[in-house]
Scaffold this motif. Structure first.
Motif, PDB file in Angstrom:
ATOM      1  N   VAL A  54       0.860  -1.189   0.000  1.00 61.94           N
ATOM      2  CA  VAL A  54       0.000   0.000   0.000  1.00 61.94           C
ATOM      3  C   VAL A  54       0.895   1.238   0.000  1.00 61.94           C
ATOM      4  O   VAL A  54       1.991   1.217   0.558  1.00 61.94           O
ATOM      5  CB  VAL A  54      -0.953   0.024   1.204  1.00 61.94           C
ATOM      6  N   PRO A  55       0.465   2.325  -0.637  1.00 60.72           N
ATOM      7  CA  PRO A  55       1.315   3.524  -0.710  1.00 60.72           C
ATOM      8  C   PRO A  55       1.636   4.124   0.648  1.00 60.72           C
ATOM      9  O   PRO A  55       2.768   4.525   0.912  1.00 60.72           O
ATOM     10  CB  PRO A  55       0.493   4.502  -1.555  1.00 60.72           C
ATOM     11  N   ASN A  56       0.611   4.212   1.519  1.00 59.29           N
ATOM     12  CA  ASN A  56       0.804   4.775   2.855  1.00 59.29           C
ATOM     13  C   ASN A  56      -0.069   4.014   3.849  1.00 59.29           C
ATOM     14  O   ASN A  56      -0.836   3.130   3.470  1.00 59.29           O
ATOM     15  CB  ASN A  56       0.504   6.284   2.871  1.00 59.29           C
ATOM     16  N   ASP A  57       0.067   4.363   5.100  1.00 57.12           N
ATOM     17  CA  ASP A  57      -0.598   3.605   6.153  1.00 57.12           C
ATOM     18  C   ASP A  57      -2.113   3.771   6.080  1.00 57.12           C
ATOM     19  O   ASP A  57      -2.637   4.739   5.505  1.00 57.12           O
ATOM     20  CB  ASP A  57      -0.075   4.062   7.516  1.00 57.12           C
ATOM     21  N   PHE A  58      -2.833   2.842   6.692  1.00 57.66           N
ATOM     22  CA  PHE A  58      -4.287   2.909   6.723  1.00 57.66           C
ATOM     23  C   PHE A  58      -4.766   2.952   8.168  1.00 57.66           C
ATOM     24  O   PHE A  58      -4.012   2.657   9.102  1.00 57.66           O
ATOM     25  CB  PHE A  58      -4.911   1.736   5.956  1.00 57.66           C
ATOM     26  N   PRO A  59      -6.027   3.347   8.392  1.00 51.46           N
ATOM     27  CA  PRO A  59      -6.526   3.566   9.758  1.00 51.46           C
ATOM     28  C   PRO A  59      -6.478   2.322  10.638  1.00 51.46           C
ATOM     29  O   PRO A  59      -6.610   1.196  10.161  1.00 51.46           O
ATOM     30  CB  PRO A  59      -7.977   4.010   9.527  1.00 51.46           C
ATOM     31  N   LYS A  70       0.508  -7.520   7.761  1.00 55.31           N
ATOM     32  CA  LYS A  70       1.562  -8.036   6.883  1.00 55.31           C
ATOM     33  C   LYS A  70       1.720  -7.202   5.612  1.00 55.31           C
ATOM     34  O   LYS A  70       2.640  -7.425   4.833  1.00 55.31           O
ATOM     35  CB  LYS A  70       1.281  -9.494   6.515  1.00 55.31           C
ATOM     36  N   ALA A  71       0.818  -6.259   5.407  1.00 51.93           N
ATOM     37  CA  ALA A  71       0.926  -5.389   4.233  1.00 51.93           C
ATOM     38  C   ALA A  71       2.181  -4.525   4.331  1.00 51.93           C
ATOM     39  O   ALA A  71       2.513  -4.002   5.399  1.00 51.93           O
ATOM     40  CB  ALA A  71      -0.315  -4.509   4.123  1.00 51.93           C
ATOM     41  N   ILE A  72       2.869  -4.378   3.216  1.00 51.40           N
ATOM     42  CA  ILE A  72       4.055  -3.517   3.151  1.00 51.40           C
ATOM     43  C   ILE A  72       3.605  -2.087   2.891  1.00 51.40           C
ATOM     44  O   ILE A  72       2.877  -1.824   1.927  1.00 51.40           O
ATOM     45  CB  ILE A  72       5.003  -3.966   2.022  1.00 51.40           C
ATOM     46  N   ILE A  73       4.003  -1.172   3.750  1.00 52.91           N
ATOM     47  CA  ILE A  73       3.613   0.233   3.606  1.00 52.91           C
ATOM     48  C   ILE A  73       4.732   0.982   2.889  1.00 52.91           C
ATOM     49  O   ILE A  73       5.834   1.145   3.410  1.00 52.91           O
ATOM     50  CB  ILE A  73       3.310   0.852   4.977  1.00 52.91           C
ATOM     51  N   GLY A  74       4.441   1.428   1.680  1.00 57.35           N
ATOM     52  CA  GLY A  74       5.453   2.002   0.810  1.00 57.35           C
ATOM     53  C   GLY A  74       6.203   3.182   1.396  1.00 57.35           C
ATOM     54  O   GLY A  74       7.415   3.291   1.242  1.00 57.35           O
ATOM     55  N   GLU A  75       5.482   4.083   2.070  1.00 56.96           N
ATOM     56  CA  GLU A  75       6.147   5.277   2.589  1.00 56.96           C
ATOM     57  C   GLU A  75       7.090   4.955   3.741  1.00 56.96           C
ATOM     58  O   GLU A  75       7.975   5.748   4.051  1.00 56.96           O
ATOM     59  CB  GLU A  75       5.118   6.321   3.023  1.00 56.96           C
ATOM     60  N   TYR A  76       6.936   3.799   4.359  1.00 56.38           N
ATOM     61  CA  TYR A  76       7.824   3.386   5.445  1.00 56.38           C
ATOM     62  C   TYR A  76       8.967   2.504   4.951  1.00 56.38           C
ATOM     63  O   TYR A  76      10.068   2.529   5.514  1.00 56.38           O
ATOM     64  CB  TYR A  76       7.044   2.616   6.525  1.00 56.38           C
ATOM     65  N   LYS A  77       8.691   1.702   3.923  1.00 57.85           N
ATOM     66  CA  LYS A  77       9.689   0.739   3.428  1.00 57.85           C
ATOM     67  C   LYS A  77       9.815   0.875   1.907  1.00 57.85           C
ATOM     68  O   LYS A  77       9.447  -0.023   1.149  1.00 57.85           O
ATOM     69  CB  LYS A  77       9.288  -0.683   3.811  1.00 57.85           C
ATOM     70  N   ARG A  78      10.386   1.982   1.471  1.00 51.13           N
ATOM     71  CA  ARG A  78      10.435   2.273   0.036  1.00 51.13           C
ATOM     72  C   ARG A  78      11.254   1.255  -0.739  1.00 51.13           C
ATOM     73  O   ARG A  78      10.860   0.801  -1.807  1.00 51.13           O
ATOM     74  CB  ARG A  78      10.991   3.683  -0.202  1.00 51.13           C
ATOM     75  N   LYS A  79      12.426   0.914  -0.217  1.00 51.15           N
ATOM     76  CA  LYS A  79      13.305  -0.020  -0.927  1.00 51.15           C
ATOM     77  C   LYS A  79      12.645  -1.393  -1.037  1.00 51.15           C
ATOM     78  O   LYS A  79      12.662  -2.021  -2.102  1.00 51.15           O
ATOM     79  CB  LYS A  79      14.634  -0.142  -0.178  1.00 51.15           C
ATOM     80  N   VAL A  80      12.049  -1.854   0.038  1.00 52.29           N
ATOM     81  CA  VAL A  80      11.371  -3.147   0.036  1.00 52.29           C
ATOM     82  C   VAL A  80      10.211  -3.130  -0.959  1.00 52.29           C
ATOM     83  O   VAL A  80      10.043  -4.050  -1.770  1.00 52.29           O
ATOM     84  CB  VAL A  80      10.856  -3.508   1.446  1.00 52.29           C
TER      85      VAL A  80
END
Length: 334
Positions: A54-59, A70-80
Motif C-alpha cells: 500500500v502507498p501509505n498507512d491505513f486507519p 503483513k501489508a508492506i507500507i510504501g512510505e515506510y519501506k520504500r526499498k522493500v
C-alpha cells in the motif's frame, strides 16, 4: 467481468512459482484494504503466496482484519516496496483506475515488467493488461467475489476471505444504504455470512472504535455545519489547528461527510479539511439521487470518484475554497 479467454490466461499466471503482488490506492479505505486482503487470502487458499503493498498507512480501525499487518507500507519501506513491485510477475491493481492514484508506487507500477490486472469500480480506467471495470458495482470487494466465482473457486471462500470482503462492501456502501447497493450485493453478503463473516463482530471492530479526540472533532464539525442553496447542500469543515489540538490520527474523520446527508432536504454534502502538513485542502463529496459529485469534483476540484461519492482538493485557503464551492454549487441543478 474478464472474458473466458482472459480468465484462462489469468489462471495460467496464478502459480506458486510466480511472484504475485497486490496494490491499492493512496490513503487506503475499507474497500481497498478489504479487497486486497480478501484476494490475498483467496490466493493463499489456492496455495499461492502474494504480497500486499500500500502507498501509505491505513486507519487502525481496519487493522483487525486477518493478516492486515503483513501489508508492506510504501512510505515506510520504500526499498522493500520497490523491489517487490520491480520483481513481480503479476500485479493486481485493486480499487484504483490509474497509476496516479497510488502515490509513490505509480512510477514503479508503470515500469514494472509484470502482467497488470485491474479490478476496479471507478470511472474512466486507464489501460492495463487485463481490465475488469464496472462502475455500477458498489465495491471492489464485491468484484473480487465475482472474480472468485468466475474462476470456479467459490468453494474456497473461507472465514478470512469472507470477513475481509464483507468489511469492504459494508464500508463502501455506507452500511448498505447507498443507492448502488443491489440485490446482488445482498446475495453476496448472505453468502459471506454463511462462510463465516459475523456482521456484529465486523461492525463493532470497524465502526465502534471512536476515541475521545475523534468525538471532539466531530462535535466541532457538527457545531458549525452550514446549509446553503435553499437547504440542499451541507458544508462541514475542520482546520489544521483543530486537528492538531485534538491529536488527529488517520481515519478520525472517516464518515464525517455523511452527517450532512442526514439532514432533511440535503442532496449534497461537502467536507473540507486542511491537510495536517501541507498547504492544501482535502475535500469529500457525497450526494443522493442523480446529483453527480464525480463530475462536479472533476470539473471544479481536480478530483473524481463515483456519482454519489467523490473526492477533490484545493490549493486555496480553507475559507477561499469554501467560498469557491458555494459559488460553483449555486450554478448546479440539484
Amino acid at each position: 467481468m474478464f472474458t473466458p479467454s482472459e480468465l484462462l490466461e489469468i489462471n495460467t499466471l496464478l502459480t506458486p512459482e510466480n511472484k504475485i503482488v497486490i496494490l491499492t490506492h493512496y490513503n487506503p479505505d475499507g474497500d481497498a484494504v478489504g479487497s486486497s486482503l480478501g484476494l490475498r487470502h483467496y490466493l493463499k487458499a489456492k496455495g499461492i503466496d502474494a504480497e500486499i503493498v500500500v502507498p501509505n498507512d491505513f486507519p487502525k480501525f481496519l487493522k483487525w482484519m486477518p493478516e492486515s499487518r503483513k501489508a508492506i507500507i510504501g512510505e515506510y519501506k520504500r526499498k522493500v516496496a520497490f523491489d517487490i513491485i520491480n520483481e513481480a510477475d503479476v500485479i493486481f491493481c485493486l480499487d484504483f483506475n490509474s497509476p496516479s492514484r497510488i502515490g509513490i508506487l505509480g512510477d514503479w507500477l508503470i515500469h514494472a515488467k509484470a502482467k497488470k490486472i485491474l479490478i476496479d469500480h471507478h470511472q474512466q480506467p486507464e489501460k492495463f493488461d487485463f481490465v475488469y471495470s464496472d462502475t455500477v458495482i458498489p465495491a471492489t470487494c464485491q468484484m473480487i467475489y465475482h472474480f472468485i466465482e468466475a474462476m470456479g473457486d467459490e468453494k474456497l471462500v473461507n472465514k478470512d476471505i469472507a470477513e475481509c470482503l464483507y468489511t469492504g462492501i459494508m464500508t463502501d456502501t455506507g452500511g448498505f444504504r447507498f443507492r448502488s447497493t443491489s440485490a446482488a450485493t445482498h446475495r453476496i453478503i448472505a453468502n459471506l455470512i454463511e462462510k463465516g463473516a459475523d456482521p456484529s463482530f465486523i461492525t463493532s471492530n470497524t465502526w465502534d472504535t471512536n476515541t475521545v479526540s475523534r468525538l471532539h472533532l466531530l462535535a466541532l464539525v457538527l457545531a458549525r455545519i452550514e446549509v446553503v442553496k435553499d437547504g440542499k447542500v451541507a458544508i462541514l469543515s475542520l482546520t489544521r489547528n483543530e486537528l492538531k489540538e485534538y491529536g488527529f490520527q488517520k481515519g478520525d474523520t472517516e464518515g464525517f461527510v455523511n452527517y450532512g446527508l442526514s439532514i432533511m432536504g440535503v442532496k449534497m454534502s461537502a467536507f473540507f479539511m486542511e491537510d495536517l502538513y501541507e498547504d492544501f485542502v482535502k475535500i469529500s463529496f457525497r450526494s443522493k439521487d442523480d446529483m453527480d459529485v464525480n463530475q462536479f469534483s472533476r470539473k471544479y476540484f481536480n478530483g473524481g470518484g463515483h456519482i454519489n461519492a467523490a473526492g477533490g482538493k484545493s490549493d486555496e485557503s480553507l475559507q477561499n475554497t469554501i467560498e469557491t464551492f458555494k459559488n460553483r454549487v449555486e450554478g448546479e441543478a440539484l
